[in-house]
Design a protein around this motif. Structure first.
Motif, short mmCIF file in Angstrom:
data_model
loop_
_atom_site.label_atom_id
_atom_site.label_comp_id
_atom_site.label_asym_id
_atom_site.label_seq_id
_atom_site.Cartn_x
_atom_site.Cartn_y
_atom_site.Cartn_z
N PHE A 1 0.90 -1.14 0.23
CA PHE A 1 -0.19 0.06 0.06
C PHE A 1 0.72 1.20 0.07
CE2 PHE A 1 -1.59 3.17 3.00
CZ PHE A 1 -2.59 3.83 2.25
N GLU A 2 1.89 1.53 0.85
CA GLU A 2 2.53 2.39 0.88
C GLU A 2 3.32 2.71 -0.27
OE1 GLU A 2 4.34 3.68 4.38
OE2 GLU A 2 3.74 1.96 5.79
N GLY A 3 3.89 1.65 -0.87
CA GLY A 3 4.75 1.94 -1.98
C GLY A 3 3.78 2.26 -3.25
N GLN A 4 2.58 1.73 -3.53
CA GLN A 4 1.72 2.40 -4.31
C GLN A 4 1.39 3.50 -4.23
OE1 GLN A 4 -1.09 -1.04 -4.21
NE2 GLN A 4 -0.29 -2.20 -5.90
N LEU A 5 1.20 3.96 -3.06
CA LEU A 5 0.90 5.33 -2.96
C LEU A 5 2.03 6.36 -3.13
CD1 LEU A 5 -0.36 7.86 -1.52
CD2 LEU A 5 0.16 7.06 0.85
N ARG A 6 3.35 5.89 -2.69
CA ARG A 6 4.59 6.68 -3.23
C ARG A 6 4.52 6.77 -4.64
NH1 ARG A 6 7.09 3.87 0.97
NH2 ARG A 6 7.82 2.39 -0.42
N ASP A 7 4.23 5.66 -5.44
CA ASP A 7 4.26 5.56 -6.94
C ASP A 7 3.17 6.75 -7.57
OD1 ASP A 7 6.50 4.05 -6.76
OD2 ASP A 7 5.04 2.14 -7.11
N GLY A 8 1.82 6.52 -6.93
CA GLY A 8 0.90 7.35 -7.34
C GLY A 8 1.11 8.91 -7.16
N ARG A 9 1.63 9.32 -6.02
CA ARG A 9 1.98 10.79 -5.87
C ARG A 9 3.04 11.13 -6.78
NH1 ARG A 9 2.45 11.73 0.55
NH2 ARG A 9 1.97 13.91 -0.08
N GLN A 10 4.01 10.37 -7.06
CA GLN A 10 5.09 10.83 -7.91
C GLN A 10 4.42 11.12 -9.42
OE1 GLN A 10 8.09 11.66 -7.29
NE2 GLN A 10 8.32 12.02 -9.75
N LEU A 11 3.52 10.15 -9.72
CA LEU A 11 2.90 10.05 -11.05
C LEU A 11 2.15 11.54 -11.10
CD1 LEU A 11 1.93 6.42 -11.65
CD2 LEU A 11 3.82 7.71 -13.19
N LEU A 12 1.40 11.82 -9.95
CA LEU A 12 0.58 13.04 -9.92
C LEU A 12 1.50 14.19 -10.26
CD1 LEU A 12 -2.05 14.15 -9.29
CD2 LEU A 12 -1.38 13.99 -6.92
N ARG A 13 2.59 14.33 -9.45
CA ARG A 13 3.51 15.28 -9.54
C ARG A 13 4.05 15.66 -11.07
NH1 ARG A 13 5.27 13.75 -4.19
NH2 ARG A 13 6.57 12.12 -4.94
N GLU A 14 4.11 14.36 -11.82
CA GLU A 14 4.57 14.46 -13.11
C GLU A 14 3.57 14.75 -14.06
OE1 GLU A 14 6.37 10.63 -13.55
OE2 GLU A 14 8.09 10.93 -12.19
N GLY A 15 2.28 14.90 -13.53
CA GLY A 15 1.28 15.13 -14.67
C GLY A 15 0.77 14.01 -15.11
N ARG A 16 0.90 12.90 -14.77
CA ARG A 16 0.47 11.51 -15.42
C ARG A 16 -0.79 11.11 -14.77
NH1 ARG A 16 6.34 8.47 -15.45
NH2 ARG A 16 5.05 6.65 -16.52
N PHE A 17 -1.79 11.65 -15.04
CA PHE A 17 -2.96 11.50 -14.15
C PHE A 17 -3.68 10.35 -14.23
CE2 PHE A 17 -2.57 16.22 -15.26
CZ PHE A 17 -2.02 16.87 -13.84
N ALA A 18 -3.76 9.78 -15.34
CA ALA A 18 -4.38 8.33 -15.55
C ALA A 18 -3.58 7.30 -15.09
CB ALA A 18 -4.54 8.23 -16.93
N GLU A 19 -2.48 7.26 -15.03
CA GLU A 19 -1.67 6.44 -14.37
C GLU A 19 -1.50 6.59 -12.91
OE1 GLU A 19 2.69 5.55 -16.64
OE2 GLU A 19 1.55 7.76 -17.47
N SER A 20 -1.33 7.84 -12.53
CA SER A 20 -1.48 8.08 -10.89
C SER A 20 -2.91 7.39 -10.15
CB SER A 20 -1.42 9.55 -10.71
OG SER A 20 -1.67 9.94 -9.52
N THR A 21 -3.95 7.64 -11.01
CA THR A 21 -5.13 7.46 -10.58
C THR A 21 -5.37 5.77 -10.49
OG1 THR A 21 -6.49 9.03 -11.56
CG2 THR A 21 -7.57 6.74 -11.45
N ARG A 22 -4.56 4.98 -11.44
CA ARG A 22 -4.67 3.53 -11.43
C ARG A 22 -3.91 3.13 -10.14
NH1 ARG A 22 -4.64 4.11 -17.02
NH2 ARG A 22 -2.48 4.16 -17.26
N ALA A 23 -2.64 3.69 -10.00
CA ALA A 23 -1.74 3.42 -8.76
C ALA A 23 -2.54 3.45 -7.42
CB ALA A 23 -0.39 4.09 -8.85
N LEU A 24 -3.13 4.55 -7.62
CA LEU A 24 -3.71 5.21 -6.03
C LEU A 24 -4.97 4.06 -5.89
CD1 LEU A 24 -3.35 9.03 -6.60
CD2 LEU A 24 -2.12 7.48 -4.70
N GLU A 25 -5.75 3.93 -6.74
CA GLU A 25 -6.87 3.07 -6.76
C GLU A 25 -6.42 1.49 -6.25
OE1 GLU A 25 -10.33 4.72 -9.89
OE2 GLU A 25 -8.96 3.43 -10.75
N ALA A 26 -5.26 1.17 -6.70
CA ALA A 26 -4.84 -0.23 -6.54
C ALA A 26 -4.41 -0.35 -4.85
CB ALA A 26 -3.47 -0.64 -7.52
#
Length: 264
Positions: free
Chosen positions: A111-136
């Protein structure tokens, strides 16, 4: 064997092997495993385990009871280990016991690893990928963490930390969703429910106000601001933070509060 096991503490304790869920035994035996999962891969002393399992005071036969619980857990975790063989998953060490499990086999660590990945993708503006990581990451949750340990203070602290991270995940998810513009109507409904549950959480209120403006409901966004302002004043004696005040001013001025505002 440990590589084939999955340990789940984001809800009722569960351990899965390739063949399905393991039978973990009675409540105190499950508490032993939960206490070990507070520090996977680290030695946990018998004294700490005793405190976690018997918070009101240990029984007279505490050593024998603890040994029995550990022995039964070993048989469940490594059913193919010979009677006098060296256990690889749950081991006895000179100063206690260690649950030798890789972090990625524990749902809280994933959970914590996917949260870190999702927030990093969000900062990079990769919103669809961020959404998938955070939902997972949110999909791993099944209930309250470490419920088997009751009021054991280390477990209470860790559960509170994980719940805070869960809220941060929701906030990051809805920021990604709003920036992506996928479904603002759903964002309003979900954020309204979360903001009502956590009325002092300014970030949730901020996101709800943006979502309302995105669907043309500025008057409701203004009411959300005033509700949060009153809740903060009554319960904490403070005013809303700068971000919320700036957003409120922009709404009153009828300025855009969409994607540019989200990527602050």
């Amino acid at each position: 064997m440990s590589g084939e096991l999955s340990f789940n503490i984001l809800g009722p304790l569960a351990v899965w092997s390739a063949d399905g869920p393991l039978l973990l035994g009675p409540a105190r035996q499950r508490a032993v495993l939960s206490a070990l999962l507070l520090a996977p891969g680290q030695v946990v002393g018998a004294e700490r385990l005793t405190e976690a399992i018997w918070p009101a005071g240990p029984p007279g036969n505490v050593v024998a009871s603890l040994h029995s619980y550990v022995s039964h857990l070993r048989r469940q975790l490594e059913p193919d280990c010979p009677p006098r063989g060296r256990n690889r998953v749950l081991r006895r060490e000179p100063h206690g016991y260690v649950l030798a499990v890789e972090p990625e086999r524990v749902d809280a660590c994933r959970f914590e690893g996917q949260l870190r990945d999702g927030r990093q993708l969000l900062r990079e503006g990769r919103f669809a990928e961020s959404t998938r990581a955070l939902e997972a990451s949110l999909a791993l949750w099944r209930g309250a963490p470490y419920a088997e340990l009751g009021d054991y203070e280390p477990a209470v602290r860790e559960a509170a930390r994980l719940e805070e991270l869960r809220l941060m995940t929701w906030e990051a998810l809805w920021e990604a969703e709003l920036a992506w513009g996928r479904d603002n109507g759903s964002a309003v409904a979900e954020l309204a429910a979360l903001s009502a549950r956590y009325p002092n959480r300014e970030r949730l209120g901020w996101l709800l106000m943006v979502a309302l403006c995105e669907v043309g409901r500025q008057a409701e966004a203004v009411r959300v601001y005033h509700r949060i302002r009153r809740a903060l004043a009554q319960e904490l004696g403070v005013d809303p933070g700068r971000e919320l005040r700036v957003l409120f001013t922009r709404i009153l001025r009828d300025e855009s509060v969409g994607r540019m505002c989200l990527q602050h």
